[in-house]
Design an enzyme around this catalytic site. Structure first.
Site, PDB file in Angstrom:
ATOM      1  N   THR A 121      36.726  39.857  52.276  1.00 36.99           N
ATOM      2  CA  THR A 121      36.852  40.411  53.631  1.00 36.99           C
ATOM      3  C   THR A 121      37.643  39.422  54.484  1.00 36.99           C
ATOM      4  O   THR A 121      37.199  38.283  54.685  1.00 36.99           O
ATOM      5  CB  THR A 121      35.453  40.636  54.233  1.00 36.99           C
ATOM      6  OG1 THR A 121      34.734  41.494  53.348  1.00 36.99           O
ATOM      7  CG2 THR A 121      35.533  41.258  55.619  1.00 36.99           C
ATOM      8  N   LEU A 156      30.843  47.374  48.402  1.00 36.72           N
ATOM      9  CA  LEU A 156      29.562  47.458  47.664  1.00 36.72           C
ATOM     10  C   LEU A 156      28.399  46.969  48.512  1.00 36.72           C
ATOM     11  O   LEU A 156      28.564  46.135  49.403  1.00 36.72           O
ATOM     12  CB  LEU A 156      29.620  46.690  46.337  1.00 36.72           C
ATOM     13  CG  LEU A 156      29.828  45.174  46.308  1.00 36.72           C
ATOM     14  CD1 LEU A 156      28.577  44.411  46.671  1.00 36.72           C
ATOM     15  CD2 LEU A 156      30.285  44.769  44.916  1.00 36.72           C
ATOM     16  N   CYS A 263      27.103  39.556  55.149  1.00 38.31           N
ATOM     17  CA  CYS A 263      28.294  40.248  55.679  1.00 38.31           C
ATOM     18  C   CYS A 263      28.223  40.589  57.166  1.00 38.31           C
ATOM     19  O   CYS A 263      29.073  40.146  57.938  1.00 38.31           O
ATOM     20  CB  CYS A 263      28.557  41.510  54.873  1.00 38.31           C
ATOM     21  SG  CYS A 263      29.099  41.138  53.197  1.00 38.31           S
ATOM     22  N   LYS A 266      28.429  37.637  59.826  1.00 42.12           N
ATOM     23  CA  LYS A 266      29.708  36.903  59.827  1.00 42.12           C
ATOM     24  C   LYS A 266      30.883  37.817  60.169  1.00 42.12           C
ATOM     25  O   LYS A 266      31.801  37.415  60.861  1.00 42.12           O
ATOM     26  CB  LYS A 266      29.909  36.181  58.492  1.00 42.12           C
ATOM     27  CG  LYS A 266      30.654  36.924  57.432  1.00 42.12           C
ATOM     28  CD  LYS A 266      30.982  36.063  56.234  1.00 42.12           C
ATOM     29  CE  LYS A 266      31.384  36.914  55.044  1.00 42.12           C
ATOM     30  NZ  LYS A 266      32.589  37.715  55.232  1.00 42.12           N
TER      31      LYS A 266
HETATM   32  N1  LIG Z   1      28.226  39.988  49.119  1.00 40.88           N
HETATM   33  C1  LIG Z   1      28.523  41.219  49.486  1.00 40.88           C
HETATM   34  O1  LIG Z   1      27.667  42.095  49.507  1.00 40.88           O
HETATM   35  C2  LIG Z   1      29.924  41.572  49.901  1.00 40.88           C
HETATM   36  C3  LIG Z   1      30.250  42.929  50.070  1.00 40.88           C
HETATM   37  C4  LIG Z   1      31.560  43.256  50.441  1.00 40.88           C
HETATM   38  C5  LIG Z   1      32.499  42.253  50.672  1.00 40.88           C
HETATM   39  N2  LIG Z   1      32.130  40.931  50.525  1.00 40.88           N
HETATM   40  C6  LIG Z   1      33.151  39.915  50.760  1.00 40.88           C
HETATM   41  O2  LIG Z   1      33.604  39.453  49.484  1.00 40.88           O
HETATM   42  C7  LIG Z   1      33.907  38.045  49.538  1.00 40.88           C
HETATM   43  C8  LIG Z   1      33.094  37.298  48.496  1.00 40.88           C
HETATM   44  O3  LIG Z   1      31.718  37.432  48.823  1.00 40.88           O
HETATM   45  P1  LIG Z   1      30.572  36.903  47.837  1.00 40.88           P
HETATM   46  O4  LIG Z   1      29.281  37.265  48.482  1.00 40.88           O
HETATM   47  O5  LIG Z   1      30.871  37.347  46.447  1.00 40.88           O
HETATM   48  O6  LIG Z   1      30.856  35.321  47.960  1.00 40.88           O
HETATM   49  P2  LIG Z   1      30.154  34.123  47.181  1.00 40.88           P
HETATM   50  O7  LIG Z   1      30.153  32.991  48.118  1.00 40.88           O
HETATM   51  O8  LIG Z   1      28.884  34.611  46.565  1.00 40.88           O
HETATM   52  O9  LIG Z   1      31.167  33.798  45.971  1.00 40.88           O
HETATM   53  C9  LIG Z   1      32.439  33.236  46.118  1.00 40.88           C
HETATM   54  C10 LIG Z   1      32.789  32.495  44.828  1.00 40.88           C
HETATM   55  O10 LIG Z   1      34.131  32.015  44.892  1.00 40.88           O
HETATM   56  C11 LIG Z   1      34.203  30.783  44.196  1.00 40.88           C
HETATM   57  N3  LIG Z   1      35.424  30.061  44.581  1.00 40.88           N
HETATM   58  C12 LIG Z   1      35.728  29.514  45.789  1.00 40.88           C
HETATM   59  N4  LIG Z   1      36.959  28.957  45.727  1.00 40.88           N
HETATM   60  C13 LIG Z   1      37.443  29.168  44.483  1.00 40.88           C
HETATM   61  C14 LIG Z   1      38.658  28.835  43.815  1.00 40.88           C
HETATM   62  N5  LIG Z   1      39.652  28.151  44.429  1.00 40.88           N
HETATM   63  N6  LIG Z   1      38.809  29.194  42.519  1.00 40.88           N
HETATM   64  C15 LIG Z   1      37.830  29.867  41.878  1.00 40.88           C
HETATM   65  N7  LIG Z   1      36.658  30.208  42.456  1.00 40.88           N
HETATM   66  C16 LIG Z   1      36.470  29.869  43.747  1.00 40.88           C
HETATM   67  C17 LIG Z   1      32.907  30.098  44.583  1.00 40.88           C
HETATM   68  O11 LIG Z   1      32.560  29.072  43.667  1.00 40.88           O
HETATM   69  C18 LIG Z   1      31.907  31.277  44.546  1.00 40.88           C
HETATM   70  O12 LIG Z   1      31.319  31.400  43.265  1.00 40.88           O
HETATM   71  C19 LIG Z   1      33.632  37.633  50.988  1.00 40.88           C
HETATM   72  O13 LIG Z   1      34.828  37.707  51.717  1.00 40.88           O
HETATM   73  C20 LIG Z   1      32.645  38.682  51.475  1.00 40.88           C
HETATM   74  O14 LIG Z   1      32.694  38.852  52.869  1.00 40.88           O
HETATM   75  C21 LIG Z   1      30.871  40.593  50.139  1.00 40.88           C
END
Ligand SMILES: NC(=O)c1ccc[n+]([C@@H]2O[C@H](COP(=O)([O-])OP(=O)(O)OC[C@H]3O[C@@H](n4cnc5c(N)ncnc54)[C@H](O)[C@@H]3O)[C@@H](O)[C@H]2O)c1
Length: 434
Positions: A121, A156, A263, A266
């Protein structure tokens, strides 16, 4: 297709598993050694129904490779999904350092044509910025490798993540070239779901707008619930009546102790910051946040009014995760409830089917019970914070016999007030106390 997914969190893992399940060859890249060790053994660093089993299946079948080697992964793939985190900075702006770092790495190492899809996002304009970063790195290397940028925001829901990833209820694709559109059409060609093709800016805005609107519905109903109590009306009936209007819909109209999770809080902050940057204050969202921030205290006032001084009282929290079906406690209302109770020297006991290990790290002094009945033993009051089925369906008659005083505060309006009162509980919900 051969797909790289960069970032192995909730979104990255679930997306990878879903693509592997659809027959694609997926490489999931993370740079956190602890997470990688877990994922390589098909262990999830979080709880999400069904994901672990499917991760194991596709790691075993060879459809899904877990790795930290981005260079080799790019060599094998032609589509790269960026799924790294975009947490809030202190001022509320989305922290794009992880997204930008991945863009730089892609530009520094890619050897073959790529379609780069941003699933994280991100604020409007990020797709354009990622394109500039990659182009800059390619220029620095003095190579000319074609690449496309796509925005494909993720919708999701935690707790139902696998279902949503396998059967998305909508797909939004932001693109700026025919080539990019064709790649995405090929990727999603077996889906029956509606796909909205639009500009990258629109796609980026749709994600924030959706989350902001859902949070607005929740805060609107929570504020209405406060008024309902004053005028001797019942919010559950009021929202039932509202929800019968198709234009309103009954979803996200449940009053409670407020929203949380990784989500909504933030993304609301980030959208307000975008508004500020472009001279368009998001005044409604300020009010939405304000209601949410004060909802826990408003609810806890009911507990104080009933119990008097809370000093040395024993209070049980039923549920910790920000919603059922997940162990995620990021910005969960339970954190504020526990902090407020501990500040008043309450003896706090908690129960949650999945999230107790996370809360224990944050509040080492609280007692974590392994069953709801154990948690309720000798309690002066219980506060239901997360409506897990195993909490809603407690044998409440037995529960009452375990408690010192039968005070029940239902922060999700998940129980039948009539039945609880019949059992002899002093029962209070949100907006239904006449
Ligand atoms: N969690 C949800 O329900 C949800 C739903 C829709 C959208 N989102 C969006 O999706 C995105 C991810 O959310 P999340 O909850 O999965 O985040 P998260 O923090 O659980 O996971 C992010 C992952 O990225 C990895 N990472 C960071 N930098 C990296 C790099 N340079 N190379 C490889 N890996 C790297 C981290 O180690 C971590 O495992 C966010 O922008 C969030 O707003 C989340």
């Amino acid at each position: 297709m051969n797909i790289a997914v960069i970032g192995g969190g909730y979104v990255g893992v679930t997306t990878s598993v879903a693509f592997a399940h659809s027959g694609h060859r997926v490489y999931l890249v993370d740079n956190n050694p602890h997470k990688l060790a877990h994922l390589s053994n098909a262990q999830l660093p979080f709880y999400e129904e069904g994901v672990k089993a499917l991760l194991q299946t596709h790691v075993d079948s060879g459809n899904l490779t877990i790795t930290d080697d981005l260079t080799a992964t790019l060599h094998h793939s032609s589509i790269v999904f960026i799924t790294v985190g975009t947490p809030s900075q202190a001022n509320g702006q989305a922290d794009l350092s992880f997204v930008n770092a991945v863009a730089r790495q892609i530009g520094q190492t890619m050897q073959n044509e790529q379609t780069i899809v941003i699933k994280s996002t991100v604020p409007v304009g990020t797709g354009k910025r990622v394109k500039e970063i990659i182009a800059m790195e390619l220029t620095r290397r003095n190579v000319d490798i074609p690449f496309e940028i796509v925005s494909n925001p993720e919708f999701l829901r935690e707790g139902k993540a696998l279902y949503d990833a396998l059967y998305p209820n909508r797909i939004v694709i932001g693109y700026d070239s025919k080539k990019a559109k064709a790649v995405m059409e090929q990727l999603y060609n077996d889906t029956n779901d509606s796909i909205l093709f639009t500009s990258i800016n629109n796609a980026e805005m749709i994600k924030y707008a959706s989350n902001a609107f859902l949070a607005t519905k929740i805060s609107f109903v929570n504020e209405l619930a406060r008024l309902c109590e004053r005028v001797d009306a019942d919010i559950t009936v009021v929202t039932e009546g509202m929800g019968q209007d198709k234009r309103i819909s009954p979803l996200f109209l449940q009053a409670g102790v407020g929203y949380g999770g990784s989500c909504f809080p933030k993304d609301l902050q980030a959208l307000q910051q975008i508004g500020q940057k472009y001279g368009t204050p998001m005044t409604i969202l300020q009010a939405v946040e304000n209601v949410n921030h004060t909802q826990v205290n408003w609810f806890l006032d009911k507990v104080s009014q009933r119990l008097g001084s809370l000093h040395n009282k024993h209070i049980t929290l039923l549920g910790l995760a920000f919603k059922p079906g997940t162990d995620d406690i990021r910005s969960a209302p339970s954190i504020l409830v526990i902090s407020q109770l501990l500040a008043q020297e309450v003896q706090v006991t908690v129960y949650d089917p999945q999230a107790t290990s996370h809360i224990k790290k944050r509040f080492p002094t609280i007692h974590c019970a392994t069953t709801p009945l154990e948690a309720l033993h000798d309690a002066h009051a219980a506060i239901l914070v997360t409506e897990w089925p195993e909490i809603v369906n407690i044998d409440w008659k037995q529960a009452k016999s375990f408690m010192k005083e039968s005070n029940l505060f239902d922060g999700r309006n998940a129980l039948s007030p009539h039945y609880m009162k019949q059992l002899g509980f002093h029962y209070e919900g949100v907006g239904i106390h006449g």
